[in-house]
Design an enzyme around this catalytic site. Structure first.
Site, PDB file in Angstrom:
ATOM      1  CG  ASP A  81      -6.614  -0.162  19.832  1.00 20.90           C
ATOM      2  OD1 ASP A  81      -5.800  -0.236  19.079  1.00 20.90           O
ATOM      3  OD2 ASP A  81      -7.990  -0.295  19.369  1.00 20.90           O
ATOM      4  CB  ALA A 129       6.704  -4.104   8.154  1.00 19.38           C
ATOM      5  CG  LEU A 164       4.534 -10.376  -5.235  1.00 21.73           C
ATOM      6  CD1 LEU A 164       4.484 -10.861  -6.588  1.00 21.73           C
ATOM      7  CD2 LEU A 164       3.997  -8.622  -5.273  1.00 21.73           C
ATOM      8  CE1 TYR A 205      -3.082   3.080   0.937  1.00 24.35           C
ATOM      9  CE2 TYR A 205      -2.583   2.886   3.137  1.00 24.35           C
ATOM     10  CZ  TYR A 205      -3.054   3.580   2.000  1.00 24.35           C
ATOM     11  OH  TYR A 205      -3.671   4.767   2.460  1.00 24.35           O
ATOM     12  CE1 TYR A 255       3.810  -2.682  12.627  1.00 21.12           C
ATOM     13  CE2 TYR A 255       2.323  -1.153  13.950  1.00 21.12           C
ATOM     14  CZ  TYR A 255       3.075  -1.231  12.746  1.00 21.12           C
ATOM     15  OH  TYR A 255       3.106  -0.527  11.816  1.00 21.12           O
ATOM     16  CE  LYS A 278       7.258  -1.859  11.075  1.00 24.26           C
ATOM     17  NZ  LYS A 278       7.644  -1.157   9.812  1.00 24.26           N
ATOM     18  N   GLY A 331       1.402  -7.754  -1.131  1.00 22.26           N
ATOM     19  CA  GLY A 331       1.577  -6.597  -2.213  1.00 22.26           C
ATOM     20  C   GLY A 331       0.957  -7.256  -3.604  1.00 22.26           C
ATOM     21  CG  LEU A 372     -12.022   3.498  11.930  1.00 21.31           C
ATOM     22  CD1 LEU A 372     -12.956   2.623  12.328  1.00 21.31           C
ATOM     23  CD2 LEU A 372     -11.981   4.849  12.745  1.00 21.31           C
ATOM     24  CB  ILE A 391     -17.747   1.305  17.706  1.00 19.17           C
ATOM     25  CG1 ILE A 391     -18.160   2.093  16.190  1.00 19.17           C
ATOM     26  CG2 ILE A 391     -16.747   2.462  18.470  1.00 19.17           C
ATOM     27  CD1 ILE A 391     -19.341   3.108  16.413  1.00 19.17           C
TER      28      ILE A 391
HETATM   29  N1  UDP Z   1     -11.298   0.594  14.997  1.00 18.10           N
HETATM   30  C1  UDP Z   1     -12.750   0.351  15.281  1.00 18.10           C
HETATM   31  N2  UDP Z   1     -13.190  -0.605  14.413  1.00 18.10           N
HETATM   32  C2  UDP Z   1     -12.384  -1.286  13.218  1.00 18.10           C
HETATM   33  C3  UDP Z   1     -11.243  -0.641  12.900  1.00 18.10           C
HETATM   34  C4  UDP Z   1     -10.588   0.046  14.003  1.00 18.10           C
HETATM   35  O1  UDP Z   1     -13.039   0.831  15.969  1.00 18.10           O
HETATM   36  O2  UDP Z   1     -13.122  -2.147  12.807  1.00 18.10           O
HETATM   37  C5  UDP Z   1     -10.603   1.495  15.842  1.00 18.10           C
HETATM   38  C6  UDP Z   1      -9.354   0.879  16.450  1.00 18.10           C
HETATM   39  O3  UDP Z   1      -9.798   0.410  17.681  1.00 18.10           O
HETATM   40  C7  UDP Z   1      -8.529   2.496  16.714  1.00 18.10           C
HETATM   41  C8  UDP Z   1      -8.993   3.226  15.448  1.00 18.10           C
HETATM   42  O4  UDP Z   1     -10.155   2.688  14.907  1.00 18.10           O
HETATM   43  O5  UDP Z   1      -9.212   2.966  17.870  1.00 18.10           O
HETATM   44  C9  UDP Z   1      -8.008   3.019  14.379  1.00 18.10           C
HETATM   45  O6  UDP Z   1      -7.672   1.693  14.227  1.00 18.10           O
HETATM   46  P1  UDP Z   1      -6.742   1.303  12.812  1.00 18.10           P
HETATM   47  O7  UDP Z   1      -6.646  -0.051  12.914  1.00 18.10           O
HETATM   48  O8  UDP Z   1      -7.352   2.012  11.880  1.00 18.10           O
HETATM   49  O9  UDP Z   1      -5.324   1.980  13.120  1.00 18.10           O
HETATM   50  P2  UDP Z   1      -4.383   1.910  14.396  1.00 18.10           P
HETATM   51  O10 UDP Z   1      -4.326   3.159  15.023  1.00 18.10           O
HETATM   52  O11 UDP Z   1      -4.721   0.664  15.274  1.00 18.10           O
HETATM   53  O12 UDP Z   1      -2.932   1.526  13.629  1.00 18.10           O
END
Ligand code: UDP
Length: 334
Positions: A285, A75, A34, A12, A141, A145, A37, A190, A207
């Site tokens: 999170d 990654a 791949l 991406y 994760y 990194k 990708g 998200l 959510i």
């Molecule tokens: N999130 C959510 N529902 C989803 C995917 C993500 O509520 O289906 C929330 C997730 O818990 C975080 C935010 O959206 O608080 C961003 O998550 P994402 O996976 O996009 O990115 P991250 O911040 O984890 O890298």
């Protein structure tokens, strides 16, 4: 610097940077296994299918190409998966990066651009967070990194090796011409999930957590358009060419949106009132992450152009609507 070796350049973010490197006239070699990708995502340069775990093949390719710099995107990126399967992340993200660095040293390649992440901060005390705040990741994760960043820092102190670590906040959106975008089989992000729900591919958007100490109880993130992030990569090459020294930069806009705000924006862009459901928190999170990117602006003269959630979601939506056709066509071609 002319020749750039790009791991994960069919993915991406890598594919957007490869597109821009091509536009700027760089000679680009993409090394990608791949796994996530796609060949069609490579809009310029030459693609070699290879795995970073295969050190002798990697060495062969690097010896032959003789790059001036390496950009390392390849990654695994799913927080939740990393909590369940930590070793997979240390193997793919940490051990493979070490393979790459060893091969670089053996071949005397001294410039490295690393895809790092806001996840290295964990739960910062103060927001927006700047690069001087110590790393304190809360999931494997982020740890995988942060360990690479530590190796880079030590290596740079020990030699004339130079690196730039770009700490990405929440990257989203797609190419404005709709040629490339996020195309993971199962996205956990998200915005992508919201759009897949709008499309009817998912029955509802979950959510994850509505009891955080934030304005509306849901997590807040700093969403950055992939094209602005790509420009930051191109600027690092100019910086290193001008003898710039090792540096860490945040990449974000400095303000954020809650999950609920993203949902509202996605409903507005798509015109579809898709279903959502509140559920428990997701492991690992952080309640809120916002970037202080003043260093990137001051030192690399980064000028973001797409700080607009509506535009980010609109480009992602245009892409998402044609993704199935692209993926089906590619399966059909095989
Ligand atoms: N999130 C959510 N529902 C989803 C995917 C993500 O509520 O289906 C929330 C997730 O818990 C975080 C935010 O959206 O608080 C961003 O998550 P994402 O996976 O996009 O990115 P991250 O911040 O984890 O890298």
């Amino acid at each position: 610097m002319k020749k750039i070796f790009v791991t994960g350049g069919a993915g991406y973010i890598g594919s957007h940077v490869v597109r821009d490197l091509g536009k700027k006239g760089y000679d680009v070699l993409i090394y990608d296994n791949l796994s996530t990708g796609h060949e069609w995502a490579v809009l310029s340069g030459r693609l070699v299918k290879g795995d970073l775990a295969d050190k002798s093949f990697l060495d062969e390719v690097i010896k032959d190409f003789k790059p001036d710099a390496v950009m390392h995107f390849a990654a695994l990126i799913q927080v939740e998966e990393s909590v369940r399967e930590p070793l997979k992340y240390f193997r793919n993200n940490t051990a493979n990066a070490m393979n790459l660095l060893e091969v670089m040293l053996e071949n005397r390649i001294k410039n490295f651009i690393f895809s790092s992440t806001a996840a290295v901060y964990g739960i910062p005390d103060k927001l927006p967070v700047n690069e001087d705040v110590p790393m304190n990741p809360t999931n494997p994760y982020g740890e995988s990194k942060a360990m690479v960043e530590q190796m880079l820092s030590d290596l740079s102190n020990a030699s004339d090796f130079n690196y730039i670590a770009l700490r990405y906040f929440n990257v989203a959106g797609a190419d404005s011409q709709g040629r490339i975008g996020q195309a993971y089989k199962e996205s956990t992000h998200l915005i992508t999930r919201a759009l897949k729900t709008a499309k009817g591919e998912l029955p509802k958007l979950l959510i994850f957590g509505a009891d955080y100490m934030t304005s509306d109880g849901t997590c807040i993130r700093d969403y950055i358009h992939v094209d602005d992030l790509s420009v930051a990569h191109i600027l690092t090459l100019d910086y290193l060419s001008d003898n710039g020294k090792s540096r860490v930069f945040n990449c974000g806009y400095g303000h954020g949106y809650s999950v609920r705000e993203v949902v509202q924006a996605a409903k507005k862009v798509t015109g579809i009132d898709f279903r959502t459901e509140e559920t428990g928190r997701r492991d690992g999170d952080s309640p809120a992450l916002l970037a202080d990117s003043s260093r990137l602006k001051a030192e690399l003269n980064w000028k973001p152009k797409h700080d607009d959630l509506g535009y980010i979601i609109k480009t992602a939506w245009e892409w998402e609507k044609k993704l199935d056709t692209i993926l089906n066509k590619c399966t059909g071609d095989k």
